[in-house]
Motif scaffolding. Structure first.
Motif, PDB file in Angstrom:
ATOM      1  N   HIS A   1       1.001  -0.963   0.530  1.00 47.14           N
ATOM      2  CA  HIS A   1       0.354  -0.159  -0.063  1.00 47.14           C
ATOM      3  C   HIS A   1       1.184   0.715   0.320  1.00 47.14           C
ATOM      4  CE1 HIS A   1      -3.644  -2.236   0.366  1.00 47.14           C
ATOM      5  NE2 HIS A   1      -2.967  -3.038   1.863  1.00 47.14           N
ATOM      6  N   TYR A   2       0.503   2.109  -0.941  1.00 48.81           N
ATOM      7  CA  TYR A   2       1.451   3.642  -1.417  1.00 48.81           C
ATOM      8  C   TYR A   2       0.556   4.542  -0.304  1.00 48.81           C
ATOM      9  CZ  TYR A   2       3.948   0.459  -4.596  1.00 48.81           C
ATOM     10  OH  TYR A   2       4.776  -0.605  -5.208  1.00 48.81           O
ATOM     11  N   ARG A   3       1.478   5.668  -0.188  1.00 46.54           N
ATOM     12  CA  ARG A   3       1.072   6.261   0.267  1.00 46.54           C
ATOM     13  C   ARG A   3       1.626   8.028  -0.448  1.00 46.54           C
ATOM     14  NH1 ARG A   3      -2.917   6.268   4.489  1.00 46.54           N
ATOM     15  NH2 ARG A   3      -2.964   8.573   5.157  1.00 46.54           N
ATOM     16  N   MET A   4       1.082   9.057  -0.663  1.00 45.59           N
ATOM     17  CA  MET A   4       2.179   9.787  -0.407  1.00 45.59           C
ATOM     18  C   MET A   4       1.912  10.886   0.855  1.00 45.59           C
ATOM     19  SD  MET A   4       1.762  13.333  -3.625  1.00 45.59           S
ATOM     20  CE  MET A   4       2.185  11.943  -4.868  1.00 45.59           C
ATOM     21  N   ASN A   5       3.322  11.449   0.609  1.00 43.43           N
ATOM     22  CA  ASN A   5       3.552  12.632   2.173  1.00 43.43           C
ATOM     23  C   ASN A   5       3.367  13.408   1.561  1.00 43.43           C
ATOM     24  OD1 ASN A   5       2.781   9.902   4.243  1.00 43.43           O
ATOM     25  ND2 ASN A   5       5.207   9.564   3.904  1.00 43.43           N
ATOM     26  N   LEU A   6       2.604  14.465   2.071  1.00 45.51           N
ATOM     27  CA  LEU A   6       3.401  16.435   1.667  1.00 45.51           C
ATOM     28  C   LEU A   6       3.325  17.080   2.864  1.00 45.51           C
ATOM     29  CD1 LEU A   6       0.396  14.992   0.169  1.00 45.51           C
ATOM     30  CD2 LEU A   6       0.902  16.765  -1.409  1.00 45.51           C
ATOM     31  N   THR A   7       4.582  18.373   2.157  1.00 44.94           N
ATOM     32  CA  THR A   7       4.890  19.122   3.204  1.00 44.94           C
ATOM     33  C   THR A   7       4.303  20.561   2.398  1.00 44.94           C
ATOM     34  OG1 THR A   7       6.593  18.076   4.727  1.00 44.94           O
ATOM     35  CG2 THR A   7       6.352  20.548   4.712  1.00 44.94           C
ATOM     36  N   VAL A   8       3.267  21.428   3.008  1.00 42.63           N
ATOM     37  CA  VAL A   8       2.973  22.376   2.127  1.00 42.63           C
ATOM     38  C   VAL A   8       3.556  23.553   3.409  1.00 42.63           C
ATOM     39  CG1 VAL A   8       1.496  23.302   1.524  1.00 42.63           C
ATOM     40  CG2 VAL A   8       0.363  21.601   1.428  1.00 42.63           C
ATOM     41  N   LEU A   9       4.425  24.281   2.509  1.00 37.70           N
ATOM     42  CA  LEU A   9       5.239  25.398   2.679  1.00 37.70           C
ATOM     43  C   LEU A   9       4.267  26.584   2.907  1.00 37.70           C
ATOM     44  CD1 LEU A   9       7.502  23.520   3.208  1.00 37.70           C
ATOM     45  CD2 LEU A   9       9.242  25.300   3.358  1.00 37.70           C
ATOM     46  N   ARG A  10       3.827  27.123   1.324  1.00 39.44           N
ATOM     47  CA  ARG A  10       3.191  28.107   1.581  1.00 39.44           C
ATOM     48  C   ARG A  10       2.194  27.158   0.505  1.00 39.44           C
ATOM     49  NH1 ARG A  10       5.672  33.191  -0.769  1.00 39.44           N
ATOM     50  NH2 ARG A  10       6.339  33.117   1.513  1.00 39.44           N
ATOM     51  N   ALA A  11       1.038  28.204   0.725  1.00 42.86           N
ATOM     52  CA  ALA A  11      -0.380  27.852   0.029  1.00 42.86           C
ATOM     53  C   ALA A  11      -1.233  29.103  -0.865  1.00 42.86           C
ATOM     54  CB  ALA A  11      -1.183  27.123   0.833  1.00 42.86           C
ATOM     55  N   PRO A  12      -2.083  29.293  -1.819  1.00 40.22           N
ATOM     56  CA  PRO A  12      -2.995  30.704  -1.991  1.00 40.22           C
ATOM     57  C   PRO A  12      -3.529  30.843  -0.911  1.00 40.22           C
ATOM     58  CG  PRO A  12      -2.774  29.210  -3.560  1.00 40.22           C
ATOM     59  CD  PRO A  12      -1.888  28.109  -2.547  1.00 40.22           C
ATOM     60  N   ALA A  13      -4.260  31.908  -0.298  1.00 40.00           N
ATOM     61  CA  ALA A  13      -4.644  33.041   0.021  1.00 40.00           C
ATOM     62  C   ALA A  13      -6.353  31.606   0.564  1.00 40.00           C
ATOM     63  CB  ALA A  13      -4.803  33.795   0.459  1.00 40.00           C
ATOM     64  N   GLU A  14      -7.012  31.030  -0.023  1.00 38.52           N
ATOM     65  CA  GLU A  14      -8.013  30.486   0.103  1.00 38.52           C
ATOM     66  C   GLU A  14      -7.818  28.853   0.201  1.00 38.52           C
ATOM     67  OE1 GLU A  14      -7.245  30.598  -4.437  1.00 38.52           O
ATOM     68  OE2 GLU A  14      -6.908  31.433  -2.822  1.00 38.52           O
ATOM     69  N   HIS A  15      -6.739  28.531   0.298  1.00 38.70           N
ATOM     70  CA  HIS A  15      -6.053  27.047   0.490  1.00 38.70           C
ATOM     71  C   HIS A  15      -5.196  27.291   1.973  1.00 38.70           C
ATOM     72  CE1 HIS A  15      -8.316  25.507  -2.620  1.00 38.70           C
ATOM     73  NE2 HIS A  15      -7.187  26.194  -3.788  1.00 38.70           N
ATOM     74  N   VAL A  16      -4.707  28.371   2.452  1.00 31.56           N
ATOM     75  CA  VAL A  16      -3.946  28.871   3.523  1.00 31.56           C
ATOM     76  C   VAL A  16      -4.368  27.628   4.493  1.00 31.56           C
ATOM     77  CG1 VAL A  16      -5.314  30.431   4.506  1.00 31.56           C
ATOM     78  CG2 VAL A  16      -2.762  30.173   5.091  1.00 31.56           C
ATOM     79  N   ALA A  17      -5.399  27.349   4.954  1.00 28.73           N
ATOM     80  CA  ALA A  17      -5.684  26.513   5.887  1.00 28.73           C
ATOM     81  C   ALA A  17      -4.498  24.848   5.201  1.00 28.73           C
ATOM     82  CB  ALA A  17      -6.995  26.157   5.865  1.00 28.73           C
ATOM     83  N   SER A  18      -4.037  24.421   4.344  1.00 33.00           N
ATOM     84  CA  SER A  18      -3.397  23.589   4.298  1.00 33.00           C
ATOM     85  C   SER A  18      -2.281  23.260   3.867  1.00 33.00           C
ATOM     86  CB  SER A  18      -3.533  22.821   2.144  1.00 33.00           C
ATOM     87  OG  SER A  18      -2.767  24.151   1.230  1.00 33.00           O
ATOM     88  N   VAL A  19      -1.561  24.460   4.958  1.00 34.56           N
ATOM     89  CA  VAL A  19      -0.364  24.320   5.020  1.00 34.56           C
ATOM     90  C   VAL A  19       0.256  23.168   6.501  1.00 34.56           C
ATOM     91  CG1 VAL A  19       1.003  25.995   6.014  1.00 34.56           C
ATOM     92  CG2 VAL A  19       0.222  26.882   4.218  1.00 34.56           C
ATOM     93  N   GLY A  20       1.290  22.682   5.972  1.00 31.26           N
ATOM     94  CA  GLY A  20       1.087  21.221   7.727  1.00 31.26           C
ATOM     95  C   GLY A  20       1.933  20.104   7.099  1.00 31.26           C
ATOM     96  N   ASP A  21       1.209  19.003   7.110  1.00 34.18           N
ATOM     97  CA  ASP A  21       1.813  17.780   7.069  1.00 34.18           C
ATOM     98  C   ASP A  21       0.212  17.041   6.514  1.00 34.18           C
ATOM     99  OD1 ASP A  21       5.145  18.245   6.949  1.00 34.18           O
ATOM    100  OD2 ASP A  21       4.297  17.879   8.371  1.00 34.18           O
TER     101      ASP A  21
END
Length: 209
Positions: free
Chosen positions: A176-196
């Protein structure tokens, strides 16, 4: 200087539904993948999900794009254009001739010759002028996870000019596979996605196995 009215509903694209943010027209994004599978899944699914909305351009020094794999995801490739650039000057010339409002993906951007902060500003100027969705990518096994802001400055010169900055990794356990992401910067409408984030991607990986 005159300014045009802001678009109320700019077109956005995602590589897949569970991805934590979208890439909008007139935006500049920087992606770093720490393994080849992460780069492959992101690149091919982003192209596949965007082709029905207009032209998609993929450029870079050498190709990380597999048309055979892409045909496993989408049948019609008539909107896909691909080519090689080897310097930032060549990339700037390419950006001048792509269709306005199109998606442009650049692989291995840090490997281009003559990279500089000044030329990144010129790239930003063209993104704004033509309404391009520009995604600059790189794949590396040498990434200082303890200083990701410093790594983005090393690879992308002026990270302040980017709407989105992300690190992509994949992991697997018992098939089983997972994609692990770190969001350092995001557009204002997606700012809640900043993090892991950690997203199951079994169905996304299957066409490449």
């Amino acid at each position: 200087m005159f300014f045009k009215p802001a678009e109320l509903e700019p077109r956005e694209v995602k590589p897949f539904d569970a991805f934590p943010l979208a890439f909008a027209e007139g935006s500049l994004s920087g992606i770093v993948s720490t393994d080849e599978l992460a780069e492959t899944v992101f690149l091919h699914h982003l192209i596949a999900s965007s082709l029905e909305n207009g032209p998609v351009y993929h450029v870079g020094p050498g190709s990380s794009l597999s048309l055979k794999s892409l045909r496993n995801l989408v049948e019609d490739l008539s909107n896909l254009y691909a080519g090689n650039v080897y310097s930032v000057d060549e990339l700037l010339e390419a950006l001048k001739i792509v269709d306005d409002g199109s998606l442009v993906i650049v692989s291995r951007f840090p490997a281009l010759l003559n990279r500089s902060a000044e030329k990144l500003v010129e790239i930003r100027r063209l993104v704004d002028k033509k309404g391009i969705t520009l995604v600059l990518g790189h794949s590396t096994m040498e990434l200082n996870e303890l200083d990701l802001p410093g790594e983005f400055r090393r690879l992308y010169d002026l990270p302040e000019l980017f709407e989105a900055l992300l690190v992509l990794r994949t992991s697997s356990y018992r098939g089983h596979y997972r994609m692990n992401l770190t969001v350092l910067r995001a557009p204002a409408e997606h700012v809640a996605s900043v993090g892991d984030h950690s997203i199951p991607i079994d169905s996304l990986v299957r066409p490449f196995l």
